[in-house]
Design a protein around this motif. Structure first.
Motif, PDB file in Angstrom:
ATOM      1  N   GLU A 108       0.427  -1.248  -0.259  1.00 18.33           N
ATOM      2  CA  GLU A 108      -0.406  -0.242  -0.660  1.00 18.33           C
ATOM      3  C   GLU A 108       0.333   1.444  -0.315  1.00 18.33           C
TER       4      GLU A 108
ATOM      5  N   SER B  30      -5.409 -11.217  -6.915  1.00 16.50           N
ATOM      6  CA  SER B  30      -5.197 -11.659  -6.011  1.00 16.50           C
ATOM      7  C   SER B  30      -6.679 -12.072  -6.009  1.00 16.50           C
TER       8      SER B  30
ATOM      9  N   THR C   4      -0.521 -18.810  -6.174  1.00 16.80           N
ATOM     10  CA  THR C   4       0.169 -18.387  -4.923  1.00 16.80           C
ATOM     11  C   THR C   4       0.024 -17.420  -4.464  1.00 16.80           C
TER      12      THR C   4
END
Ligand SMILES: NC(=O)c1ccc[n+]([C@@H]2O[C@H](COP(=O)([O-])OP(=O)(O)OC[C@H]3O[C@@H](n4cnc5c(N)ncnc54)[C@H](O)[C@@H]3O)[C@@H](O)[C@H]2O)c1
Ligand SMILES: [Zn+2]
Length: 364
Positions: A75, A132, A174
C-alpha cells in the motif's frame, strides 16, 4: 472460462474468468481493441516475477509493443510518485490515445494502473488483470481507481471503466494463505447483502469441511469468483457513480474502517470487514431486528472461513472513528444493516444513534 457482461454506460465491457486466462491477455486485447499498438504492464515486485513474462509474451505474440513499470509491493507505493513514474514511461515511449495499460496484480496495482490510464492523455484504455482474491471479486470491478494521500487512503482518484477485466483463477494458487482467507471477508459480505445462493454454496463447502480445499478445485474457484463478480456487477451497473445502492457494499465497512485505521493498517482489510460485520450482527440482534438463529448462522459462516466476528473496539471509539470519517456531529450516516441473509437495508442514523446502536450490540 466464463464471460460476464458489464452493462456500464457509455461503454459496456466483459469480465473473463477462468484458469489459464493469463495466456489469453494478448489475444483478448488484440480482439477487443485492435487499435492498441503499445501496452504498459503495471505490476508489483511480488506479482511481476511470477506472471509478467507470461503476459508480456502473449501481448508480443499479438504484435504489440510492451513496456513495464514494476513498483515495490504494498500500500505504501500507492501514491502520486508511482503514478508520475507510469506517466513518464508512457510519455517517453510515445504512447498515444489509442494505447493501453494492463494492470497485473492485487488491488494496489489495479487501483493505480486504472488511475494512470484514466489520467494519461486525459484517458487511455486499461485492461484489469487482478491476481489477488480481493482484487478479483472487488477492486478490479466497478471502475473506482485512485491513490492514497498522506492525509488518508483513496483520497484522489477517478471513475474509469476498464476495456476488459481478465481474471485467471490459477493466480490464486500463489497467493499467501492469509490473503486468500482475507478475500472471503468481501465474499461473505456479498452473500449476506444480496446472494442467498452464494450463502448456500459457502455454507455447504463449510459443512463438508472443504474450506481448505477450495484452492485445489478449479471449477469451484471459477464458480465462487464468478458469483461474486456478478454480484458486484449487478450493484454497480445500477449505481455506477456510487449514489445509492452501491452503499450496500459498505456492509461491515463503517466500523471495519475504524478498526483498520486504529490498528494502523496492521490488520488486513478483509479481517476488519469481518469484524465489522460481526459487530453489525450483534447490534442488529440486540436491536431485535435480526433473529438470533439468523445471527448465529451469519457468525458461524464468518468463523468457518477463518475470519473473526468480534473486536474489542468500544461503541465510543466506533462513534469517534465514524465522526472522523469526514462526518460532523449531527450528520446523518447511512448504516447498512442485514436483518435477513441475502437482503441489505440502508438506515440513516445520527452518529449518536449509531453509538447507542453499537453499544447495545456490545452489551449483548
Ligand atoms: N477500487 C476499488 O473499488 C477497491 C475496492 C477494494 C479495495 N481496493 C484497494 O485494493 C487494495 C487492496 O487490494 P489487495 O489486498 O489485492 O492488495 P495488494 O495489491 O497489496 O496485494 C496484496 C499482496 O498480495 C500480493 N499478490 C497479489 N496477487 C498475488 C498472487 N497471485 N500471488 C502472490 N502474491 C500476490 C501483492 O504483491 C501484495 O503483496 C487497497 O489499496 C484498497 O484500497 C480498491
Ligand atoms: Zn472492502
Amino acid at each position: 472460462m466464463k464471460g460476464i457482461f458489464v452493462g456500464t454506460k457509455p461503454t459496456p465491457y466483459k469480465v473473463i474468468i477462468g484458469a489459464r486466462a493469463l495466456t489469453q491477455v494478448g489475444s483478448l486485447i488484440a480482439k477487443t481493441a485492435p487499435d492498441v499498438q503499445k501496452v504498459l504492464i503495471v505490476s508489483d515486485s511480488n506479482v511481476a516475477p511470477l506472471y509478467l513474462e507470461k503476459v508480456k509474451k502473449g501481448i508480443e505474440i499479438s504484435k504489440m509493443e510492451v513496456c513495464e513499470y514494476v513498483f515495490e509491493a504494498g500500500e505504501k507505493s500507492k501514491n502520486i510518485d508511482s503514478i508520475a513514474a507510469m506517466w513518464g514511461v508512457m510519455a517517453e515511449n510515445k504512447f498515444t490515445r489509442t494505447d493501453a495499460v494492463v494492470a497485473l496484480g492485487g488491488g494496489v496495482v489495479t487501483d493505480m494502473g486504472g488511475f494512470a490510464a484514466a489520467t494519461f492523455l486525459r484517458g487511455i484504455k486499461v485492461f484489469q488483470v487482478p491476481t489477488s482474491l480481493l482484487a478479483m471479486v472487488d477492486a478490479a470491478i466497478g471502475g473506482k481507481t485512485g491513490i492514497d494521500l498522506k492525509e488518508g487512503k483513496n483520497l484522489a482518484g477517478a471513475f474509469w471503466q476498464p476495456t476488459m477485466v481478465i481474471e485467471d483463477t490459477d493466480c490464486l494458487k500463489t497467493l499467501p494463505d492469509e490473503l486468500f482467507t482475507e478475500g472471503f471477508g468481501e465474499i461473505i459480505k456479498h452473500a449476506f447483502i444480496m446472494d442467498t445462493e452464494l450463502y448456500d454454496l459457502l455454507r455447504e463447502i463449510a459443512d463438508e469441511g472443504k474450506v481448505d480445499k477450495i484452492r485445489e478445485d478449479d471449477a469451484l474457484l471459477e464458480k465462487i469468483v464468478s458469483m461474486n463478480v456478478s454480484d458486484k456487477v449487478s450493484v454497480i451497473t445500477e449505481d455506477t457513480l456510487d449514489n445509492g445502492l452501491r452503499q450496500t457494499l459498505n456492509y461491515g465497512h463503517t466500523v471495519g474502517h475504524v478498526i483498520e485505521r486504529n490498528s494502523n493498517f496492521s490488520l488486513a482489510h478483509g479481517v476488519c470487514v469481518a469484524k465489522g460485520m460481526g459487530i453489525m450482527i450483534d447490534s442488529c440482534e440486540a436491536a431485535g431486528t435480526l433473529p438470533s438463529e439468523e445471527a448465529s448462522k451469519m457468525r458461524d459462516l464468518i468463523k468457518a472461513y477463518g475470519l473473526p466476528v468480534s473486536d474489542d473496539i468500544t461503541a465510543k471509539e466506533a462513534f469517534d472513528g465514524v465522526l472522523n470519517d469526514k462526518k460532523k456531529r449531527g450528520d446523518n450516516i447511512s448504516v447498512i444493516l442485514v436483518n435477513k441473509i441475502g437482503h441489505a437495508e440502508i438506515k440513516k442514523m445520527t452518529a449518536e444513534e449509531f453509538e447507542s446502536f453499537i453499544g447495545k450490540g456490545k452489551a449483548l
